[in-house]
Design an enzyme around this catalytic site. Structure first.
Site, mmCIF file in Angstrom:
data_model
loop_
_atom_site.group_PDB
_atom_site.id
_atom_site.type_symbol
_atom_site.label_atom_id
_atom_site.label_comp_id
_atom_site.label_asym_id
_atom_site.label_seq_id
_atom_site.Cartn_x
_atom_site.Cartn_y
_atom_site.Cartn_z
ATOM 1 N N LYS A 27 2.165 -2.938 6.163
ATOM 2 C CA LYS A 27 2.417 -2.774 4.728
ATOM 3 C C LYS A 27 3.872 -2.381 4.474
ATOM 4 O O LYS A 27 4.447 -2.737 3.442
ATOM 5 C CB LYS A 27 1.444 -1.748 4.136
ATOM 6 C CG LYS A 27 -0.014 -2.229 4.135
ATOM 7 C CD LYS A 27 -0.197 -3.459 3.260
ATOM 8 C CE LYS A 27 -1.637 -3.840 3.019
ATOM 9 N NZ LYS A 27 -1.785 -4.987 2.125
ATOM 10 N N TYR A 79 -1.774 -0.974 10.576
ATOM 11 C CA TYR A 79 -1.932 -1.448 9.187
ATOM 12 C C TYR A 79 -0.792 -0.905 8.320
ATOM 13 O O TYR A 79 -0.181 -1.644 7.536
ATOM 14 C CB TYR A 79 -3.292 -0.985 8.664
ATOM 15 C CG TYR A 79 -3.493 -1.113 7.171
ATOM 16 C CD1 TYR A 79 -3.937 -2.305 6.613
ATOM 17 C CD2 TYR A 79 -3.258 -0.027 6.321
ATOM 18 C CE1 TYR A 79 -4.137 -2.416 5.231
ATOM 19 C CE2 TYR A 79 -3.455 -0.128 4.952
ATOM 20 C CZ TYR A 79 -3.891 -1.326 4.413
ATOM 21 O OH TYR A 79 -4.081 -1.432 3.059
ATOM 22 N N SER A 86 0.848 -1.199 0.000
ATOM 23 C CA SER A 86 0.000 0.000 0.000
ATOM 24 C C SER A 86 0.880 1.243 0.000
ATOM 25 O O SER A 86 2.008 1.213 0.502
ATOM 26 C CB SER A 86 -0.865 0.017 1.268
ATOM 27 O OG SER A 86 -1.534 1.258 1.390
HETATM 28 P P1 NAP Z 1 -11.945 -5.341 -0.655
HETATM 29 O O1 NAP Z 1 -12.530 -4.738 -1.890
HETATM 30 O O2 NAP Z 1 -12.612 -5.058 0.630
HETATM 31 O O3 NAP Z 1 -11.843 -6.908 -0.912
HETATM 32 C C1 NAP Z 1 -11.383 -7.705 0.053
HETATM 33 C C2 NAP Z 1 -11.315 -9.147 -0.478
HETATM 34 O O4 NAP Z 1 -10.521 -9.869 0.458
HETATM 35 C C3 NAP Z 1 -12.649 -9.831 -0.559
HETATM 36 O O5 NAP Z 1 -12.631 -10.696 -1.689
HETATM 37 C C4 NAP Z 1 -12.693 -10.657 0.747
HETATM 38 O O6 NAP Z 1 -13.575 -11.748 0.558
HETATM 39 C C5 NAP Z 1 -11.223 -11.047 0.872
HETATM 40 N N1 NAP Z 1 -10.648 -11.343 2.181
HETATM 41 C C6 NAP Z 1 -10.672 -10.563 3.289
HETATM 42 N N2 NAP Z 1 -9.984 -11.144 4.292
HETATM 43 C C7 NAP Z 1 -9.489 -12.304 3.793
HETATM 44 C C8 NAP Z 1 -8.689 -13.356 4.332
HETATM 45 N N3 NAP Z 1 -8.263 -13.339 5.600
HETATM 46 N N4 NAP Z 1 -8.363 -14.393 3.531
HETATM 47 C C9 NAP Z 1 -8.784 -14.440 2.254
HETATM 48 N N5 NAP Z 1 -9.548 -13.489 1.693
HETATM 49 C C10 NAP Z 1 -9.904 -12.429 2.456
HETATM 50 O O7 NAP Z 1 -10.406 -4.897 -0.451
HETATM 51 P P2 NAP Z 1 -9.378 -4.156 -1.428
HETATM 52 O O8 NAP Z 1 -9.495 -2.707 -1.209
HETATM 53 O O9 NAP Z 1 -9.505 -4.677 -2.792
HETATM 54 O O10 NAP Z 1 -7.987 -4.592 -0.785
HETATM 55 C C11 NAP Z 1 -7.178 -5.578 -1.371
HETATM 56 C C12 NAP Z 1 -5.731 -5.325 -1.000
HETATM 57 O O11 NAP Z 1 -5.351 -4.019 -1.449
HETATM 58 C C13 NAP Z 1 -5.419 -5.353 0.496
HETATM 59 O O12 NAP Z 1 -4.152 -5.923 0.679
HETATM 60 C C14 NAP Z 1 -5.358 -3.882 0.873
HETATM 61 O O13 NAP Z 1 -4.535 -3.650 1.996
HETATM 62 C C15 NAP Z 1 -4.733 -3.325 -0.387
HETATM 63 N N6 NAP Z 1 -4.919 -1.897 -0.560
HETATM 64 C C16 NAP Z 1 -6.174 -1.373 -0.737
HETATM 65 C C17 NAP Z 1 -6.289 -0.006 -0.925
HETATM 66 C C18 NAP Z 1 -7.613 0.665 -1.149
HETATM 67 O O14 NAP Z 1 -7.680 1.902 -1.114
HETATM 68 N N7 NAP Z 1 -8.690 -0.083 -1.388
HETATM 69 C C19 NAP Z 1 -5.163 0.820 -0.904
HETATM 70 C C20 NAP Z 1 -3.912 0.241 -0.714
HETATM 71 C C21 NAP Z 1 -3.802 -1.127 -0.553
HETATM 72 P P3 NAP Z 1 -14.192 -12.593 1.798
HETATM 73 O O15 NAP Z 1 -14.943 -11.639 2.654
HETATM 74 O O16 NAP Z 1 -15.072 -13.637 1.117
HETATM 75 O O17 NAP Z 1 -13.014 -13.223 2.483
#
Ligand code: NAP
Length: 255
Positions: A163, A159, A146
């Protein structure tokens, strides 16, 4: 978005936490470029829906339940990869953030949960994937870190530190695996519109503050991130290793 590349034909990929958000977009993009992709997340219903969506697009995708913190679930992913013919690409994307607050206010139990899921499970997945990746001609490990790993968000304290740990894991593992021609990189998204970031992108006050940090003046979409994963996974990325690639619309990113 249409993609006319076939860079990943013949490759097999695991993408964790790929039933929604960034993980889903990465799984979709890798599959659109020709890879066979194993999608997974904790909830059976989400796995079924995501798999259906992708296969109905004609993509070569199978789905499994995998909570990345559970060894037996991770093993199932590798068993499935073996059935498909091996493993070329591991994308470790799962993360949690059970705590909003300053870093030193984080309760020990939340710290443990954050580090177990965001750091330890990524480390274990990479370690467990190695025997299969060593058999590939183009082994790739891609962690999803991130922008917060570079520039901590003050209210996402623990968090952010988790990261930052991934940035270090990339550097250390890349050096170890370079002689074996396996690359290790991370993608560091900025603020991307997903359920995970709703509290930043939907709340009016937070939204204004967030946008003021983004020179491009908009939040990212999951598909803004997925192309970088496909690049790293493909032969175009074969000489790129040990890099933490920021995809954040120009947000500040220095340690
Ligand atoms: P999201 O849209 O909320 O999606 C989360 C996904 O993770 C869902 O498919 C969920 O499905 C699954 N999940 C959650 N906990 C899990 C676990 N313990 N094991 C397996 N699957 C799990 O999240 P996102 O924003 O795409 O985030 C994805 C990644 O990007 C993360 O690493 C996050 O830190 C990173 N990130 C996000 C952002 C942002 O702004 N969105 C920015 C920087 C980095 P289930 O509920 O079925 O498990």
């Amino acid at each position: 978005m249409s993609v006319n590349l076939n860079r990943l034909v013949g490759r097999i990929a695991i993408v964790t936490a790929s039933t929604d958000g960034i993980g889903f977009a990465i799984a979709q993009r890798l599959a659109r470029e020709g890879a066979k992709v194993i999608v997974s997340s904790r909830k059976e219903k989400n796995v079924a829906e995501a798999t259906k969506k992708l296969t109905s697009e004609g993509l070569n995708v199978s789905g499994l339940v995998c909570h990345v913190g559970k060894k037996e679930d991770r093993q199932k992913l590798f068993e499935e990869a073996k059935k498909l013919g091996g493993l070329d690409i591991l994308v470790s994307n799962a993360a949690v953030n059970p705590e909003v607050g300053f870093v030193l206010d984080c309760p020990e139990s939340s710290w443990d949960k954050i580090f177990d899921t965001n750091v330890k499970a990524s480390f274990m997945l990479a370690k467990e994937a190695l025997p299969l990746l060593r058999e590939s001609k183009a082994g790739r490990i891609i962690f999803v870190s991130s922008i917060a790993g570079f520039q901590p968000f003050s209210l996402l304290g623990a968090y952010s530190v988790s990261k930052t740990s991934l940035l270090g894991l990339v550097k250390a593992a890349a050096v170890q695996l370079a002689p074996e021609n396996i690359t290790v990189n991370s993608i560091c998204p900025g603020i991307i519109e997903t359920k995970f970031s709703n509290f930043l992108t939907k709340d009016e006050g937070a939204k204004e503050a967030g946008l003021s940090q983004i020179p491009m003046g908009r939040f990212g979409k999951p598909h803004d991130v997925s192309g970088s994963a496909a690049f790293l996974a493909s032969d175009d990325g074969s000489y790129v290793t040990g890099e933490n690639i920021v995809v954040a619309g120009g947000m500040q990113s220095r340690l």
